[in-house]
Design a protein around this motif. Structure first.
Motif, PDB file in Angstrom:
ATOM      1  N   GLN A  20      -5.112 -22.165 -30.912  1.00  0.00           N
ATOM      2  CA  GLN A  20      -3.524 -22.404 -31.050  1.00  0.00           C
ATOM      3  C   GLN A  20      -2.990 -22.387 -32.509  1.00  0.00           C
ATOM      4  O   GLN A  20      -1.748 -22.083 -32.726  1.00  0.00           O
ATOM      5  CB  GLN A  20      -3.160 -23.764 -30.298  1.00  0.00           C
ATOM      6  CG  GLN A  20      -3.302 -23.706 -28.888  1.00  0.00           C
ATOM      7  CD  GLN A  20      -3.450 -25.172 -28.080  1.00  0.00           C
ATOM      8  OE1 GLN A  20      -3.671 -25.949 -29.047  1.00  0.00           O
ATOM      9  NE2 GLN A  20      -3.237 -25.043 -27.019  1.00  0.00           N
ATOM     10  N   ASP A  37       0.145 -20.031 -34.019  1.00  0.00           N
ATOM     11  CA  ASP A  37       1.348 -20.859 -34.894  1.00  0.00           C
ATOM     12  C   ASP A  37       1.325 -20.090 -36.180  1.00  0.00           C
ATOM     13  O   ASP A  37       2.496 -19.704 -36.469  1.00  0.00           O
ATOM     14  CB  ASP A  37       0.983 -22.179 -34.811  1.00  0.00           C
ATOM     15  CG  ASP A  37       1.345 -23.143 -33.428  1.00  0.00           C
ATOM     16  OD1 ASP A  37       1.837 -22.142 -32.697  1.00  0.00           O
ATOM     17  OD2 ASP A  37       1.229 -24.266 -33.322  1.00  0.00           O
ATOM     18  N   TYR A  90      -3.350 -30.586 -37.492  1.00  0.00           N
ATOM     19  CA  TYR A  90      -2.876 -29.880 -36.395  1.00  0.00           C
ATOM     20  C   TYR A  90      -3.596 -30.636 -35.109  1.00  0.00           C
ATOM     21  O   TYR A  90      -4.978 -30.703 -35.355  1.00  0.00           O
ATOM     22  CB  TYR A  90      -3.075 -28.550 -36.560  1.00  0.00           C
ATOM     23  CG  TYR A  90      -2.535 -27.630 -35.348  1.00  0.00           C
ATOM     24  CD1 TYR A  90      -1.423 -27.265 -35.414  1.00  0.00           C
ATOM     25  CD2 TYR A  90      -3.189 -27.258 -34.396  1.00  0.00           C
ATOM     26  CE1 TYR A  90      -0.697 -26.317 -34.484  1.00  0.00           C
ATOM     27  CE2 TYR A  90      -2.969 -26.473 -33.308  1.00  0.00           C
ATOM     28  CZ  TYR A  90      -1.554 -25.861 -33.378  1.00  0.00           C
ATOM     29  OH  TYR A  90      -0.993 -25.112 -32.352  1.00  0.00           O
ATOM     30  N   ASN A 115       4.892 -18.057 -37.431  1.00  0.00           N
ATOM     31  CA  ASN A 115       5.751 -18.525 -38.348  1.00  0.00           C
ATOM     32  C   ASN A 115       5.405 -18.412 -39.903  1.00  0.00           C
ATOM     33  O   ASN A 115       5.840 -18.906 -40.714  1.00  0.00           O
ATOM     34  CB  ASN A 115       5.401 -20.257 -38.367  1.00  0.00           C
ATOM     35  CG  ASN A 115       5.781 -20.711 -37.121  1.00  0.00           C
ATOM     36  OD1 ASN A 115       6.921 -20.210 -36.391  1.00  0.00           O
ATOM     37  ND2 ASN A 115       5.019 -21.659 -36.305  1.00  0.00           N
TER      38      ASN A 115
END
Length: 444
Positions: A155, A159, A149, A163
């Motif tokens: 961040q 995510d 990543y 998800n």
């Protein structure tokens, strides 16, 4: 303990979750941070990982943002000003030239780019902690590794939350003796790379020597390197699910991750199912609301059309009522008119009067009346005589004309005398209803 006494049970639970997640022992500092974010665990934790607890820095950052906003606002105002538009037009060729130079620059080899860009330290300053690790790894161990990543740790948390994924966190210490073997035999092994890819993990890695990496290291409380941690969201809260410290064979690393994965994936699937169910419920509710709104719209449209139809019928009924009243009024007037005509008709001439016109008049109902008129009587007298009679089956308001059928001749000039019209000494007339064609002929 005075801090804890003033907290509610929910705030104590949030405090405990934050300390477990971050490893922060300073109770006063933690409570102030949570109060600053109105006891929003997610926002406070994200700020703790990627921000600074120093209040002055926050104020300075806010001030800097305010100045930048003012500068941007000033630029927008100037850009809309005629002078600003002129300057934009003037410098448009400059922007085009810069774009061309940028394109040419991208064609240069990397060695030339590095010379043009300047010292590597200035370039690295623009990279995230994760990007610096990727650069370090590929320079020392090659490009064979999991898909790391590239964003910040904060961040990455956002995510995996959105998800429903699991985050693998790797904290690296470049100076540690086990780092080379860990990078080659674990991160660079096909088994680990394929496993991470098949399980759809998000992998974030950073150096403990970097500011962000150091903060992440403190969150997990890592003391031995290399370090691997698992982070997952449960009930919308991030938790540390597993810690793997020190150099271990890739098989053992995968085994430990897999054991947690089997537990966590069930929970994630359940939460994902709940999320999908909530989303489906939201969609159904939205469709129901849309259908309800559409039904209301149709109802309002139907009511509008029904109202317009009622108004139309009311207007027609009112118009018909007025026409009927007008008709009845005209009928009464016509009856009075007939009565006056009957009272004012001149009597028939005496037998000793030499100039007379004996007329045989056939009425619309087939009956016939024979009556004598003076030769110098005008045709209007004959019309008045006929109009004073019952003219059934003609409507009482119908206009009539007098005609002769052999040959057909219409007698319309009521100011002519009977003698002038050739009706003396005798003639036959027929009463007919006057039509529109007769009116047109009259007008001509």
């Amino acid at each position: 303990m005075e801090y804890l006494d003033s907290l509610t049970d929910n705030q104590k639970e949030i405090l405990e979750s934050f300390q477990n997640l971050s490893g922060e022992d300073d109770l006063e500092k933690t409570i102030k941070l949570l109060q600053r974010f109105n006891w929003d665990l997610e926002k406070a934790y994200q700020y703790y990982v990627g921000g600074d607890l120093n209040t002055n820095n926050s104020v300075g950052s806010s001030s800097s943002n305010l100045i930048n906003n003012r500068e941007n606002s000033t630029y927008e105002i100037n850009a809309n000003h005629p002078i600003g538009q002129f300057l934009q037009l003037l410098f448009s060729p400059v922007r085009v030239a810069l774009s061309i130079l940028k394109y040419i620059f991208n064609l240069f080899p990397n060695s030339v780019k590095k010379l043009i860009e300047g010292p590597e330290s200035s370039r690295n300053a623009r990279l995230t902690c994760a990007e610096k690790f990727i650069q370090y790894y590929e320079e020392n161990y090659g490009e064979k590794h999991p898909e790391f990543y590239r964003g910040t740790y904060k961040q990455a948390l956002l995510d995996i939350k959105d998800n429903f994924q699991i985050l693998i966190v790797i904290v690296n210490s470049p100076e540690h003796d086990d780092t080379p073997e860990f990078c080659r035999n674990v991160l660079g092994s096909d088994v680990f790379i394929n496993y991470v890819q098949n399980k759809n993990f998000v992998v974030w890695a950073g150096s403990v020597n970097e500011k962000e990496g150091y903060k992440v290291n403190n969150v997990f409380g890592a003391t031995t390197y290399p370090f691997i941690g698992l982070v997952v969201y449960q009930r919308r809260r991030a938790i540390i699910a597993e810690k793997i410290e020190g150099l271990q064979p890739v098989e053992e690393v995968i085994q430990k991750i897999e054991q947690k994965y089997e537990q966590l994936s069930v929970q994630l699937q359940a939460e994902l199912a709940e999320q999908r169910e909530r989303e489906q419920s939201r969609i159904i509710r939205q469709e129901q609301e849309s259908a309800y709104e559409e039904s209301l719209r149709k109802d309002r449209e139907r009511e509008r059309k029904e109202r317009l139809e009622r108004e139309r019928k009311q207007r027609e009924e009112e118009l018909a009522r007025q026409k009927q009243m007008e008709y009845e009024r005209k009928v009464e007037e016509k009856k009075r008119y007939k009565q006056r005509l009957a009272e004012n008709i001149p009597p028939e001439p005496n037998e000793d009067e030499c100039e007379t016109a004996q007329l045989s008049i056939r009425f619309p109902d087939g009956s016939r009346v024979i009556r004598s008129f003076r030769a110098d009587d005008k045709l209007q007298v004959v019309y008045d005589f006929v109009e004073s009679k019952d003219l059934d089956p003609l409507d009482i308001l119908s206009e009539i004309i007098l005609v002769n059928t052999f040959p057909r001749k219409e007698y319309l000039d009521k100011d002519q005398t009977l003698e002038a019209l050739g009706l003396c000494p005798s003639s036959s007339l027929i009463v007919e209803e006057k039509d529109d064609d007769d009116d047109s002929e009259d007008e001509e």
